[in-house]
Scaffold this motif. Sequence first.
Motif, PDB file in Angstrom:
ATOM      1  N   THR A 134      -4.213   6.561 -12.979  1.00  0.00           N
ATOM      2  CA  THR A 134      -5.326   7.246 -12.324  1.00  0.00           C
ATOM      3  C   THR A 134      -4.977   7.575 -10.869  1.00  0.00           C
ATOM      4  OG1 THR A 134      -7.625   7.009 -11.602  1.00  0.00           O
ATOM      5  CG2 THR A 134      -6.388   4.983 -11.844  1.00  0.00           C
ATOM      6  N   ILE A 144     -10.590   6.142 -16.035  1.00  0.00           N
ATOM      7  CA  ILE A 144     -10.684   4.847 -15.363  1.00  0.00           C
ATOM      8  C   ILE A 144     -11.876   4.776 -14.406  1.00  0.00           C
ATOM      9  CG2 ILE A 144      -9.471   3.181 -13.888  1.00  0.00           C
ATOM     10  CD1 ILE A 144      -8.134   3.567 -16.626  1.00  0.00           C
ATOM     11  N   GLU A 164     -15.400   6.691 -12.606  1.00  0.00           N
ATOM     12  CA  GLU A 164     -16.413   7.691 -12.999  1.00  0.00           C
ATOM     13  C   GLU A 164     -16.573   8.830 -11.995  1.00  0.00           C
ATOM     14  OE1 GLU A 164     -16.929   4.572 -12.295  1.00  0.00           O
ATOM     15  OE2 GLU A 164     -18.832   4.185 -11.293  1.00  0.00           O
TER      16      GLU A 164
HETATM   17  C1  EPZ Z   1      -6.815  -1.341  -8.596  1.00  0.00           C
HETATM   18  O1  EPZ Z   1      -8.173  -1.274  -8.261  1.00  0.00           O
HETATM   19  C2  EPZ Z   1      -6.076  -0.572  -7.512  1.00  0.00           C
HETATM   20  N1  EPZ Z   1      -6.317  -1.217  -6.216  1.00  0.00           N
HETATM   21  C3  EPZ Z   1      -6.569   0.875  -7.487  1.00  0.00           C
HETATM   22  O2  EPZ Z   1      -5.795   1.567  -6.513  1.00  0.00           O
HETATM   23  C4  EPZ Z   1      -6.328   1.507  -8.849  1.00  0.00           C
HETATM   24  O3  EPZ Z   1      -6.831   2.809  -8.848  1.00  0.00           O
HETATM   25  C5  EPZ Z   1      -7.028   0.668  -9.931  1.00  0.00           C
HETATM   26  O4  EPZ Z   1      -6.568  -0.705  -9.858  1.00  0.00           O
HETATM   27  C6  EPZ Z   1      -6.762   1.175 -11.331  1.00  0.00           C
HETATM   28  O5  EPZ Z   1      -5.367   1.166 -11.574  1.00  0.00           O
HETATM   29  C7  EPZ Z   1      -5.604  -2.322  -5.906  1.00  0.00           C
HETATM   30  O6  EPZ Z   1      -4.793  -2.816  -6.681  1.00  0.00           O
HETATM   31  C8  EPZ Z   1      -5.844  -2.912  -4.545  1.00  0.00           C
HETATM   32  P1  EPZ Z   1      -9.839  -2.045 -11.773  1.00  0.00           P
HETATM   33  P2  EPZ Z   1      -9.224  -2.240  -9.048  1.00  0.00           P
HETATM   34  O7  EPZ Z   1     -10.528  -3.352 -11.558  1.00  0.00           O
HETATM   35  O8  EPZ Z   1      -8.568  -3.511  -9.424  1.00  0.00           O
HETATM   36  C9  EPZ Z   1     -13.982  -1.266 -13.932  1.00  0.00           C
HETATM   37  C10 EPZ Z   1      -5.403   3.044  -4.795  1.00  0.00           C
HETATM   38  O9  EPZ Z   1      -5.519   4.250  -4.816  1.00  0.00           O
HETATM   39  N2  EPZ Z   1     -14.237  -2.693 -13.669  1.00  0.00           N
HETATM   40  O10 EPZ Z   1      -8.581  -2.033 -12.561  1.00  0.00           O
HETATM   41  O11 EPZ Z   1     -10.460  -2.309  -8.214  1.00  0.00           O
HETATM   42  C11 EPZ Z   1     -13.928  -0.462 -12.654  1.00  0.00           C
HETATM   43  O12 EPZ Z   1     -15.207  -0.041 -12.284  1.00  0.00           O
HETATM   44  C12 EPZ Z   1      -6.460   2.169  -5.412  1.00  0.00           C
HETATM   45  O13 EPZ Z   1      -4.411   2.416  -4.342  1.00  0.00           O
HETATM   46  C13 EPZ Z   1     -15.391  -3.284 -14.162  1.00  0.00           C
HETATM   47  O14 EPZ Z   1     -16.214  -2.632 -14.818  1.00  0.00           O
HETATM   48  O15 EPZ Z   1      -9.515  -1.404 -10.343  1.00  0.00           O
HETATM   49  C14 EPZ Z   1     -13.024   0.692 -13.020  1.00  0.00           C
HETATM   50  O16 EPZ Z   1     -13.809   1.687 -13.634  1.00  0.00           O
HETATM   51  C15 EPZ Z   1      -7.686   2.967  -5.731  1.00  0.00           C
HETATM   52  N3  EPZ Z   1     -15.620  -4.601 -13.923  1.00  0.00           N
HETATM   53  C16 EPZ Z   1     -12.067   0.081 -14.057  1.00  0.00           C
HETATM   54  O17 EPZ Z   1     -12.666  -1.132 -14.498  1.00  0.00           O
HETATM   55  C17 EPZ Z   1     -14.737  -5.372 -13.195  1.00  0.00           C
HETATM   56  O18 EPZ Z   1     -14.999  -6.588 -13.010  1.00  0.00           O
HETATM   57  C18 EPZ Z   1     -10.688  -0.252 -13.497  1.00  0.00           C
HETATM   58  O19 EPZ Z   1     -10.902  -1.004 -12.330  1.00  0.00           O
HETATM   59  C19 EPZ Z   1     -13.570  -4.752 -12.703  1.00  0.00           C
HETATM   60  C20 EPZ Z   1     -13.339  -3.429 -12.953  1.00  0.00           C
END
Ligand code: EPZ
Length: 428
Positions: free
Chosen positions: A311, A334, A336
């Motif tokens: 993403t 990933i 919304e």
């Molecule tokens: C990590 O964010 C990265 N950040 C993001 O990079 C990256 O875009 C993302 O992973 C996806 O690969 C870091 O590692 C610091 P997720 P993270 O938890 O961990 C939902 C950048 O550009 N979700 O994998 O916050 C969430 O809403 C940044 O460097 C839940 O519903 O992302 C999302 O839709 C931006 N409940 C999806 O899962 C939760 O408890 C993925 O989120 C956790 C997440």
Amino acid sequence: MISTTSYTSDYLVIEGGKPLKGKVNISGSKNASLPILIASILTKEPCQVENVPDLLDTRTTIELLRHLGAGVEFKEEKISIYPSSINLHTAPDEIVRRMRASVLVMGPLLARFGRAVVSMPGGCSIGVRSIDQHLKVFEKAGAHIRVRHGYIDMELKKVNPVEYTFEVITVTGTENALMLLSSCEKRSILRNIALEPEVMDLVEVLRKMGADICIEDRTAIIRGSKELRGFSHRVIPDRIEAGTFMVAGFLTGGDVLLEDVRVEHLGSVIEKLKEAGANIDILSLNSLRVRGGNGIKPLCISTAEYPGFPTDMQAQFMVLCCLADGVSEIRENIFENRFQHVAELQRMGADIHVRGRTAIIRGVKKLYGADVYSTDLRASASLVLAGLVAEGKTVVKDIYHLDRGYERLEEKFKGLGAVVERQPPREV
Ligand code: EPZ
């Protein structure tokens, strides 16, 4: 509300049209550095972390560690942390608001103190970004959780072993759980974990600290230790920065050599770029060459968890699609709301229609320079890419977003022949 009369932060002025040529060295990974730096909370022994990029987010992480009481020295991409003096278990709103990855302190603070009080990391521009999965793991480990006055207040008398299947694959959720459970001597099992290289780099560090972690498919079996050791570790290269430069070399019809990359982490990006018509030579495990110049083929992209298409590369590839010979489709699975770059690209002449999580992009002959606004980290990178290939001048404003995740980006592009200047804030 975005100010239209003043430039509230630094901005970039880009003169488009120059094919990028030359060599660029890729910095260490932001998203690997943050959890690894924070893992130092798990031990009282000194920790050394190398190849850490000098970014807003890494500086905020150092500020947070110092706030908790740690001694931290940062010079020439090397960070020495002295965590024995950590004596606080609270992450304040002022820091968490600036960097939502601050939530990664929850697991280590619970492990170290049995207590963590962390400001709720509100949403952000790309989505709600709930942390319910993080909290479910903590609850299963025995934590008592209350939300008060915008803070998550957790208490945990003893870390119990956990057996949990993540309902959503979450990068920082997996990292928080691994750090907490690395302090539990009994066996825990986590299923449906994230497999991003940044998560695996943290696993390497936790193993060095004394945790026994076995990973097979998307299952991790963890046997931790009450006395985790200090560590010394060199952070992996940033695959998203590498991907951004690969797109830039192809997009501008240039010839770019990337060094200090980890080719094995770039599989889906290399595949998609070749599909679009890029000429890619793998020169070693840590270097590759990208050439463009023979047009851009339309693409169909669907973002997914690693090893799927990242993403964090979606906005950059959208710029390629804007200039492709045909109609492309991008589906963001990933987050919304990760199409905020669309409106800004439309200002430059792009033909994009968004329906929910899908964007349809009709290739146009050229993009035109314009004043555009950064809205989030990777969107701002896509606007810089668009400026490099657009006709005329592009001004990319609010680039503090860019500075959160890219180290001296404009300097690296200038080194490849781009005409780009950083300007300080000013009143019009
Ligand atoms: C990590 O964010 C990265 N950040 C993001 O990079 C990256 O875009 C993302 O992973 C996806 O690969 C870091 O590692 C610091 P997720 P993270 O938890 O961990 C939902 C950048 O550009 N979700 O994998 O916050 C969430 O809403 C940044 O460097 C839940 O519903 O992302 C999302 O839709 C931006 N409940 C999806 O899962 C939760 O408890 C993925 O989120 C956790 C997440």
